[in-house]
Write a protein that holds these residues in place. Structure first.
Motif, PDB file in Angstrom:
ATOM      1  N   ILE A   1      46.897  37.701  24.902  1.00 49.79           N
ATOM      2  CA  ILE A   1      46.299  38.759  25.712  1.00 49.79           C
ATOM      3  C   ILE A   1      46.598  38.486  27.180  1.00 49.79           C
ATOM      4  CG2 ILE A   1      44.116  39.706  26.570  1.00 49.79           C
ATOM      5  CD1 ILE A   1      42.995  39.565  23.818  1.00 49.79           C
ATOM      6  N   THR A   2      47.034  39.525  27.895  1.00 50.85           N
ATOM      7  CA  THR A   2      47.196  39.437  29.343  1.00 50.85           C
ATOM      8  C   THR A   2      46.106  40.283  29.992  1.00 50.85           C
ATOM      9  OG1 THR A   2      49.585  39.130  29.149  1.00 50.85           O
ATOM     10  CG2 THR A   2      48.739  39.830  31.288  1.00 50.85           C
ATOM     11  N   VAL A   3      45.310  39.651  30.835  1.00 45.57           N
ATOM     12  CA  VAL A   3      44.154  40.298  31.455  1.00 45.57           C
ATOM     13  C   VAL A   3      44.409  40.463  32.950  1.00 45.57           C
ATOM     14  CG1 VAL A   3      41.666  40.196  31.836  1.00 45.57           C
ATOM     15  CG2 VAL A   3      42.656  39.173  29.773  1.00 45.57           C
ATOM     16  N   THR A   4      44.262  41.687  33.442  1.00 45.91           N
ATOM     17  CA  THR A   4      44.340  41.949  34.879  1.00 45.91           C
ATOM     18  C   THR A   4      42.925  42.040  35.425  1.00 45.91           C
ATOM     19  OG1 THR A   4      46.419  43.148  34.627  1.00 45.91           O
ATOM     20  CG2 THR A   4      45.194  43.499  36.668  1.00 45.91           C
ATOM     21  N   ILE A   5      42.657  41.245  36.447  1.00 43.72           N
ATOM     22  CA  ILE A   5      41.320  41.127  37.031  1.00 43.72           C
ATOM     23  C   ILE A   5      41.402  41.500  38.510  1.00 43.72           C
ATOM     24  CG2 ILE A   5      39.442  39.510  37.572  1.00 43.72           C
ATOM     25  CD1 ILE A   5      40.689  37.726  35.286  1.00 43.72           C
ATOM     26  N   TYR A   6      40.430  42.240  38.996  1.00 44.69           N
ATOM     27  CA  TYR A   6      40.302  42.512  40.431  1.00 44.69           C
ATOM     28  C   TYR A   6      38.943  42.043  40.913  1.00 44.69           C
ATOM     29  CZ  TYR A   6      44.390  45.620  40.409  1.00 44.69           C
ATOM     30  OH  TYR A   6      45.659  46.133  40.308  1.00 44.69           O
ATOM     31  N   ASP A   7      38.894  41.637  42.191  1.00 41.75           N
ATOM     32  CA  ASP A   7      37.558  41.456  42.751  1.00 41.75           C
ATOM     33  C   ASP A   7      36.958  42.842  42.957  1.00 41.75           C
ATOM     34  OD1 ASP A   7      37.950  42.522  45.385  1.00 41.75           O
ATOM     35  OD2 ASP A   7      38.717  40.618  46.119  1.00 41.75           O
ATOM     36  N   LYS A   8      35.661  42.882  43.180  1.00 42.33           N
ATOM     37  CA  LYS A   8      34.963  44.170  43.100  1.00 42.33           C
ATOM     38  C   LYS A   8      35.167  45.095  44.294  1.00 42.33           C
ATOM     39  CE  LYS A   8      31.638  43.111  39.519  1.00 42.33           C
ATOM     40  NZ  LYS A   8      30.237  43.194  39.077  1.00 42.33           N
ATOM     41  N   THR A   9      35.995  44.695  45.257  1.00 43.71           N
ATOM     42  CA  THR A   9      36.385  45.679  46.273  1.00 43.71           C
ATOM     43  C   THR A   9      37.277  46.752  45.678  1.00 43.71           C
ATOM     44  OG1 THR A   9      38.237  44.260  46.933  1.00 43.71           O
ATOM     45  CG2 THR A   9      36.211  44.124  48.265  1.00 43.71           C
ATOM     46  N   ILE A  10      37.774  46.551  44.469  1.00 44.29           N
ATOM     47  CA  ILE A  10      38.590  47.570  43.823  1.00 44.29           C
ATOM     48  C   ILE A  10      37.831  48.892  43.708  1.00 44.29           C
ATOM     49  CG2 ILE A  10      37.885  46.910  41.480  1.00 44.29           C
ATOM     50  CD1 ILE A  10      41.396  48.111  42.558  1.00 44.29           C
TER      51      ILE A  10
ATOM     52  N   VAL B   1      35.378  25.421  43.154  1.00 48.81           N
ATOM     53  CA  VAL B   1      34.833  26.522  43.954  1.00 48.81           C
ATOM     54  C   VAL B   1      35.300  27.837  43.338  1.00 48.81           C
ATOM     55  CG1 VAL B   1      34.869  25.135  46.065  1.00 48.81           C
ATOM     56  CG2 VAL B   1      36.823  26.594  45.527  1.00 48.81           C
ATOM     57  N   TYR B   2      34.657  28.934  43.749  1.00 46.60           N
ATOM     58  CA  TYR B   2      35.085  30.246  43.296  1.00 46.60           C
ATOM     59  C   TYR B   2      36.362  30.649  44.038  1.00 46.60           C
ATOM     60  CZ  TYR B   2      30.316  30.686  41.459  1.00 46.60           C
ATOM     61  OH  TYR B   2      29.138  30.495  40.779  1.00 46.60           O
ATOM     62  N   LEU B   3      37.363  31.069  43.294  1.00 50.85           N
ATOM     63  CA  LEU B   3      38.586  31.597  43.893  1.00 50.85           C
ATOM     64  C   LEU B   3      38.616  33.115  43.856  1.00 50.85           C
ATOM     65  CD1 LEU B   3      41.192  29.077  42.412  1.00 50.85           C
ATOM     66  CD2 LEU B   3      40.166  29.065  44.700  1.00 50.85           C
ATOM     67  N   LEU B   4      38.140  33.714  42.776  1.00 50.90           N
ATOM     68  CA  LEU B   4      38.009  35.170  42.676  1.00 50.90           C
ATOM     69  C   LEU B   4      36.677  35.450  41.991  1.00 50.90           C
ATOM     70  CD1 LEU B   4      40.723  37.726  41.534  1.00 50.90           C
ATOM     71  CD2 LEU B   4      38.306  38.033  41.034  1.00 50.90           C
ATOM     72  N   HIS B   5      35.710  35.898  42.790  1.00 52.92           N
ATOM     73  CA  HIS B   5      34.357  36.150  42.286  1.00 52.92           C
ATOM     74  C   HIS B   5      33.579  36.940  43.329  1.00 52.92           C
ATOM     75  CE1 HIS B   5      30.556  35.618  40.274  1.00 52.92           C
ATOM     76  NE2 HIS B   5      30.041  34.965  41.307  1.00 52.92           N
ATOM     77  N   PRO B   6      32.896  38.012  42.961  1.00 52.84           N
ATOM     78  CA  PRO B   6      32.780  38.563  41.608  1.00 52.84           C
ATOM     79  C   PRO B   6      34.009  39.378  41.237  1.00 52.84           C
ATOM     80  CG  PRO B   6      31.539  39.906  43.158  1.00 52.84           C
ATOM     81  CD  PRO B   6      32.068  38.743  43.950  1.00 52.84           C
ATOM     82  N   GLY B   7      34.389  39.289  39.963  1.00 50.91           N
ATOM     83  CA  GLY B   7      35.555  40.015  39.488  1.00 50.91           C
ATOM     84  C   GLY B   7      35.209  40.909  38.314  1.00 50.91           C
ATOM     85  N   VAL B   8      36.128  41.818  38.005  1.00 47.49           N
ATOM     86  CA  VAL B   8      35.933  42.734  36.893  1.00 47.49           C
ATOM     87  C   VAL B   8      37.231  42.816  36.096  1.00 47.49           C
ATOM     88  CG1 VAL B   8      36.567  44.741  38.329  1.00 47.49           C
ATOM     89  CG2 VAL B   8      35.245  45.084  36.225  1.00 47.49           C
ATOM     90  N   VAL B   9      37.104  42.811  34.768  1.00 50.73           N
ATOM     91  CA  VAL B   9      38.264  43.011  33.904  1.00 50.73           C
ATOM     92  C   VAL B   9      38.711  44.456  34.069  1.00 50.73           C
ATOM     93  CG1 VAL B   9      39.121  43.059  31.531  1.00 50.73           C
ATOM     94  CG2 VAL B   9      37.497  41.270  32.250  1.00 50.73           C
ATOM     95  N   TRP B  10      39.952  44.643  34.523  1.00 54.59           N
ATOM     96  CA  TRP B  10      40.445  45.988  34.809  1.00 54.59           C
ATOM     97  C   TRP B  10      41.384  46.497  33.722  1.00 54.59           C
ATOM     98  CZ3 TRP B  10      38.128  48.856  38.255  1.00 54.59           C
ATOM     99  CH2 TRP B  10      38.714  50.072  38.648  1.00 54.59           C
ATOM    100  N   GLU B  11      42.167  45.603  33.180  1.00 55.17           N
ATOM    101  CA  GLU B  11      43.150  46.007  32.173  1.00 55.17           C
ATOM    102  C   GLU B  11      43.381  44.861  31.197  1.00 55.17           C
ATOM    103  OE1 GLU B  11      46.620  48.519  33.359  1.00 55.17           O
ATOM    104  OE2 GLU B  11      47.779  46.771  32.718  1.00 55.17           O
ATOM    105  N   VAL B  12      43.552  45.217  29.927  1.00 49.23           N
ATOM    106  CA  VAL B  12      43.805  44.222  28.886  1.00 49.23           C
ATOM    107  C   VAL B  12      45.014  44.681  28.072  1.00 49.23           C
ATOM    108  CG1 VAL B  12      42.897  42.998  26.878  1.00 49.23           C
ATOM    109  CG2 VAL B  12      41.344  43.641  28.760  1.00 49.23           C
ATOM    110  N   GLU B  13      45.970  43.788  27.929  1.00 43.12           N
ATOM    111  CA  GLU B  13      47.169  44.091  27.144  1.00 43.12           C
ATOM    112  C   GLU B  13      47.371  42.992  26.116  1.00 43.12           C
ATOM    113  OE1 GLU B  13      51.702  43.743  28.303  1.00 43.12           O
ATOM    114  OE2 GLU B  13      50.880  45.626  29.085  1.00 43.12           O
ATOM    115  N   SER B  14      47.513  43.355  24.857  1.00 46.49           N
ATOM    116  CA  SER B  14      47.673  42.355  23.801  1.00 46.49           C
ATOM    117  C   SER B  14      49.046  42.480  23.164  1.00 46.49           C
ATOM    118  CB  SER B  14      46.583  42.503  22.744  1.00 46.49           C
ATOM    119  OG  SER B  14      46.650  43.781  22.138  1.00 46.49           O
ATOM    120  N   GLU B  15      49.543  41.371  22.652  1.00 43.20           N
ATOM    121  CA  GLU B  15      50.820  41.345  21.949  1.00 43.20           C
ATOM    122  C   GLU B  15      50.767  40.271  20.877  1.00 43.20           C
ATOM    123  OE1 GLU B  15      54.125  39.257  24.091  1.00 43.20           O
ATOM    124  OE2 GLU B  15      52.800  39.516  25.831  1.00 43.20           O
ATOM    125  N   SER B  16      51.517  40.478  19.832  1.00 42.22           N
ATOM    126  CA  SER B  16      51.529  39.515  18.716  1.00 42.22           C
ATOM    127  C   SER B  16      52.958  39.152  18.354  1.00 42.22           C
ATOM    128  CB  SER B  16      50.829  40.106  17.486  1.00 42.22           C
ATOM    129  OG  SER B  16      49.466  40.344  17.754  1.00 42.22           O
TER     130      SER B  16
END
Length: 356
Positions: free
Chosen positions: A92-101, A71-86
């Motif tokens: 990559i660490t992705v912060t996602i919010y549902d669209k009430t943001i 089932v959907y747990l978080l939907h619809p969502g939007v990619v809000w922030e992306v942080e990468s490290e090597s």
């Protein structure tokens, strides 16, 4: 698969990239202090990684606790922030919010007539902002005229819902679902999950404090009410003249006291709260508001347990036979996963989140 414990979960980007095999961890977090459900997803980057950027659509799905179908747990969502490290391998660490943001981050202004309910106003906001609606619970309480200057849509919604609660209505929360924006009453979830110490509860912390305790409440009237509700028997003619004069004349007069109520001040000492709200229009409303603002010792519980991944902030759960509301939740998804819940009584939630 990077994390075999997440085989019951899926992350889908732009409705076409299935990222399950790249997922290292997923957490879901929600609180009554905020409107949007938040996911934090850590991914490993491989040569065929499609790339990810803020603004893209994304969703998190999973098989619910005790279920068999995803089932959907978080939907619809939007990619809000992306942080990468090597560190040899890129992550990559992705912060996602549902669209009430978007309701929390977007501002507008409204002048709304008296007599509307919070439900009707949410329908108005949604229509103006082209937000699809799901099920909107009927709050049933007519509200006073509202003048909302530049502020977030979410703050307007919460002002309407707080007025509803202070006038004796239920406690409600906006929530984004796959069917659209919905308005749900706290504790109305059909399935009330049972948590038991020594069974599915791993740890339980109880916190009791006088911080936030209110043992006396004074409700003051506004300048407008002063002319009709203040007791002038002890005033001089000059003071009475200023009372019925201009607003400037009345500035140096005390605010009229509409109600004073006491609680457990003999037990805990006097901790007084003053309420001055233009939406309180009668002495009866003032007395009711004062009584509801009285609080005793504050008690909350923090529970760590085997994860039940569909529990949301505002849901009702049963802890050792005591029905409580979830004020915040953090799901660390896995097989099994773990969750941390902040729990409190409905009275505490009403005072803490719906009384300013």
């Amino acid at each position: 698969m990077i994390n075999p414990g997440l085989s019951r979960y899926e992350v889908v980007l732009d409705n076409k990239y299935f990222l399950r095999d790249l997922v290292e961890s997923i957490t879901l977090e929600e609180s009554l202090d905020e409107i949007a459900y938040r996911a934090t997803v850590r991914l490993v980057v491989t040569p065929d990684f499609p790339g990810i950027t803020p603004g893209q659509e994304i969703r998190v799905s999973g098989i619910p606790f005790g279920g068999t179908e995803m089932v959907y747990l978080l939907h619809p969502g939007v990619v809000w922030e992306v942080e990468s490290e090597s560190h040899g391998q890129k992550h990559i660490t992705v912060t996602i919010y549902d669209k009430t943001i978007y309701l929390a981050k977007s501002e507008d202004e409204y002048i709304l007539p008296a007599g509307q309910t919070a439900s009707q106003r949410i329908e108005r906001y949604a229509a103006d902002w082209n937000i699809p609606l799901g099920n909107i619970a009927d709050t049933g309480i007519p509200l006073v005229r509202a003048v909302y200057r530049a502020q977030s849509i979410y703050s307007m919604m919460m002002a309407d819902l707080k007025e509803t609660a202070t006038k004796g209505g239920g406690l409600y929360r906006p929530r984004m679902t796959p069917y659209g924006l919905e308005l749900v009453q706290l504790g109305s979830n059909e399935t009330v999950w049972v948590l038991e110490s020594g069974q599915n509860v791993e740890s339980l912390v109880q916190r009791r404090t006088l911080e936030g305790t209110v043992t006396a409440v004074k409700v003051l009237g506004t300048a407008k009410k002063a002319r009709t509700e203040i007791d002038t028997s002890g005033m001089t003619l000059e003071e009475i003249g200023r009372l019925y004069g201009s607003e400037e004349d009345r500035e140096d007069l005390p605010s009229p006291v509409l109600a004073i109520e006491y609680g457990e001040n003999d037990k805990y000492g006097t901790l007084q709260k003053v309420i001055q709200d233009s939406k309180i229009e009668t002495v009866a409303q003032a007395i009711e508001a004062a009584r509801k603002a009285l609080t005793g010792m504050q008690e909350t519980l923090t529970v760590t347990a085997i994860d039940i991944n569909t529990i949301r902030a505002g849901d009702k759960v049963s802890l050792d036979g005591w029905e409580l509301l979830v004020t915040s939740v953090k799901h660390d998804l896995g097989s099994p996963g773990h969750m941390t819940l902040e729990l409190a009584s409905e009275d505490y939630v009403r005072r803490r989140y719906y009384y300013d």
